[in-house]
Design an enzyme around this catalytic site. Structure first.
Site, PDB file in Angstrom:
ATOM      1  N   ASP A  57       0.786  -1.245   0.000  1.00 42.65           N
ATOM      2  CA  ASP A  57       0.000   0.000   0.000  1.00 42.65           C
ATOM      3  C   ASP A  57       0.818   1.295   0.000  1.00 42.65           C
ATOM      4  OD1 ASP A  57      -1.610  -2.085   0.777  1.00 42.65           O
ATOM      5  OD2 ASP A  57      -2.118  -1.248   2.716  1.00 42.65           O
ATOM      6  N   GLN A  73       4.179   0.657   2.173  1.00 40.40           N
ATOM      7  CA  GLN A  73       4.387  -0.604   2.890  1.00 40.40           C
ATOM      8  C   GLN A  73       5.540  -1.336   2.223  1.00 40.40           C
ATOM      9  OE1 GLN A  73       2.217  -2.394   5.686  1.00 40.40           O
ATOM     10  NE2 GLN A  73       2.821  -0.271   5.937  1.00 40.40           N
ATOM     11  N   GLU A 231     -10.434  -2.471   4.386  1.00 40.56           N
ATOM     12  CA  GLU A 231      -9.118  -1.916   4.684  1.00 40.56           C
ATOM     13  C   GLU A 231      -8.975  -0.523   4.058  1.00 40.56           C
ATOM     14  OE1 GLU A 231      -6.302  -5.777   5.013  1.00 40.56           O
ATOM     15  OE2 GLU A 231      -6.770  -5.257   2.959  1.00 40.56           O
TER      16      GLU A 231
HETATM   17  C1  FRU Z   1      -3.881  -3.634   2.773  1.00 41.49           C
HETATM   18  C2  FRU Z   1      -3.224  -4.095   4.070  1.00 41.49           C
HETATM   19  C3  FRU Z   1      -3.557  -3.129   5.197  1.00 41.49           C
HETATM   20  C4  FRU Z   1      -2.415  -3.314   6.123  1.00 41.49           C
HETATM   21  C5  FRU Z   1      -1.260  -3.557   5.187  1.00 41.49           C
HETATM   22  C6  FRU Z   1      -0.222  -4.503   5.709  1.00 41.49           C
HETATM   23  O1  FRU Z   1      -3.256  -4.097   1.629  1.00 41.49           O
HETATM   24  O2  FRU Z   1      -3.661  -5.400   4.373  1.00 41.49           O
HETATM   25  O3  FRU Z   1      -4.813  -3.346   5.785  1.00 41.49           O
HETATM   26  O4  FRU Z   1      -2.199  -2.199   6.935  1.00 41.49           O
HETATM   27  O5  FRU Z   1      -1.815  -4.080   3.997  1.00 41.49           O
HETATM   28  O6  FRU Z   1       0.885  -4.567   4.861  1.00 41.49           O
END
Ligand code: FRU
Length: 515
Positions: A57, A73, A231
């Site tokens: 993300d 991420q 999410e």
């Molecule tokens: C969405 C997610 C979020 C989480 C992150 C973890 O793709 O699952 O909910 O914070 O990725 O990497």
């Protein structure tokens, strides 16, 4: 690193090399080409990827001091999901990205999950030094037992971050409570944070005067698509096109099975109320547009200035169905092109429209154009002009007639592969068919055709398409219908074709090779 693992694990490294055609030139290709060189050739030209390792993300999107910050991420240690941290890059133009060191690394006992960032202009949190306004980040601390919301601040343009000593700022004893989207709500003079209660399919809103003390305001949902976990919520105001005095709020939330969805309504600083009874409204009909986040504090987009808003977002281009297996190296995971957002009044109410940011136009190089020809003749012209490329921008308008069945474009065409961007007139659907787009074997859930209801306007279909080394993004109906999909073609598959029956005409077709 996985790239080393991939290449050294093959005996082929020691074997002689052979020459093969790549694109329009010949280069020496080592025998281990299928494993690692092919994976490297899939590196996008103008989409963001990390220098190496895993990305999912977008996080912490904030504009400050001339820089568009993109945190993401990231696993700094490998090409698979894990050790989640915030990677960091900045751009001044959405085109060139400068990679910076990891901003928020994994901590003992917890990983750093998704979140957002904003500028604390009034130093409400007291983290400032009296000289520069601090950047503040809100993120989820993920431990095996609980997900809680934390705050950190930066006084050096996002380069280094200090976690707030009083963390966590919100803890409710839940393992499915994440992805805070933080923004300053000027009318109520306080911060708002939208978090996902993932397994309850709800977005929970909190308010705070100072970023430290948070009060539960309200919950939204379940509504719309609820098949998967919810999410990555985002909430922002958008003007209505053609009527800038009118402003509505858009609440976007991702459903892990169905992808991104949005609701249009009003946010009064406390509660989000949908304009119409909530229904499923998809942000993108492809499979690879997830966890989109919009930039806070975009120039001209600060709520407190009252100036016309500019709302830009991008998303992770992948899907949890196969994200762990996409065949790239030494990185895995890419961002979509940044897209500017607006609301348009349409037959079914106010609709979200997305268009690639205008900044991308500087990438345009060679230009091919054809006008007013039948589909078959269009291909002769494209061949004669030698139109081709692995990174392209295409603007095409097709005119359908009574007998038109299926028509459209084929991109990344090679000897045995093609990605089809088409329109089925009987079904009234736009589609991307990637079942023969190249490497589709890494997941049984990849070789699919993705379709979206899409009307013709006065018998015409106007498409705006971005093609890169391993992606297509198709914008139709002036940005209301979007299909974003990953593809993994051979680097030499750089052909472009038009298809359709005699009844269909190409009114105009512009193709730009992108730098
Ligand atoms: C969405 C997610 C979020 C989480 C992150 C973890 O793709 O699952 O909910 O914070 O990725 O990497």
């Amino acid at each position: 690193m996985t790239f080393e693992r991939l290449s050294s694990s093959t005996e082929a490294l020691k074997r002689p090399t052979r020459s093969e055609r790549v694109g329009r030139c010949y280069i020496a290709r080592p025998r281990y080409f299928p494993v690692c060189f092919a994976a490297m050739m899939l590196r996008p030209r103008f989409h963001f990827t990390p220098p190496a390792n895993w990305l999912n993300d977008p996080n912490g999107l904030v504009y400050f001091d001339g820089e568009w910050h993109l945190f993401y991420q990231h696993n700094p240690f490998g090409i698979d999901w894990g050790h989640m941290s915030w990677g960091h890059a900045v751009s001044r133009d959405f085109v060139h990205w400068e990679h910076l060191p990891v901003a928020l690394p994994e901590q003992p006992g917890y990983m750093i999950f998704s979140g957002s960032a904003a500028v604390d202009w009034a130093n409400t949190g007291g983290f400032g030094d009296g000289v520069r306004p601090p950047l503040v980040a809100a993120y989820t601390a993920h431990s095996p037992h609980e997900q809680t919301q934390h705050i950190a601040f930066s006084l050096d343009r996002g380069r280094t971050w200090t976690p707030y000593a009083g963390n966590p700022v919100i803890a409710i004893g839940s393992r499915e409570f994440r992805d805070p989207k933080l923004f300053w709500h000027a009318p109520s003079g306080r911060w708002v944070m939208a978090c996902a209660l993932a397994d309850r399919r709800q977005v929970r809103f909190y308010g705070s005067p100072n970023l430290r003390d948070w009060q539960h305001l309200s919950d939204f949902g379940p509504a719309g698509a609820t098949a998967g976990l919810w999410e990555c919520p985002d909430l922002f105001p958008l003007p209505v096109e053609g009527d800038p005095t009118q402003q509505r709020w858009v609440l976007k939330v991702d459903d892990q099975r169905c992808g991104a969805q949005y609701f249009v309504g009003d946010f009064n600083g406390e509660r989000f109320a949908c304009d119409d009874p909530p229904s499923v409204r998809r942000v993108d009909f492809g499979k690879d547009f997830y966890a989109a986040q919009s930039w806070n504090d975009a120039p001209g987009g600060r709520l407190d200035t009252g100036s016309p808003t500019r709302r830009v977002w991008l998303a992770w281009m992948s899907h949890w169905d196969y994200a762990a297996r996409t065949p790239t190296a030494p990185w895995r995971g890419m961002m979509s092109a940044p897209r500017e957002l607006a609301l348009r009044r349409d037959d079914d109410g106010l609709c979200l429209v997305q268009r690639p940011v205008r900044e991308l136009r500087v990438l345009r190089r060679a230009h091919w154009r054809i006008e007013d020809v039948a589909c078959g003749a269009a291909n002769d012209r494209l061949r004669a002009m030698d139109a081709h490329g692995t990174a392209l921008e295409i603007a095409a308008t097709f005119l359908a007639c009574a007998g038109s069945a299926e028509f459209g474009l084929k991109v990344r065409v090679g000897a045995a592969e093609e990605t089809v961007i088409g329109y089925n007139a009987a079904e009234g659907q736009l589609f991307v068919d990637r079942s023969r787009s190249g490497n589709v074997s890494f997941s049984p859930r990849f070789a699919e055709r993705h379709a979206a209801p899409c009307p013709l306007r006065d018998g015409a279909l106007a498409l705006h398409v971005l093609v890169d080394a391993c992606s297509v993004e198709v914008f139709a109906d002036d940005g209301r219908v979007v299909i974003s999909d990953l593809i993994f073609p051979e680097p030499e598959s750089d052909g472009i074709e038009v298809f359709g029956d005699g009844a269909t005409r190409v009114q105009s077709l512009d193709v730009w090779a992108l730098a």
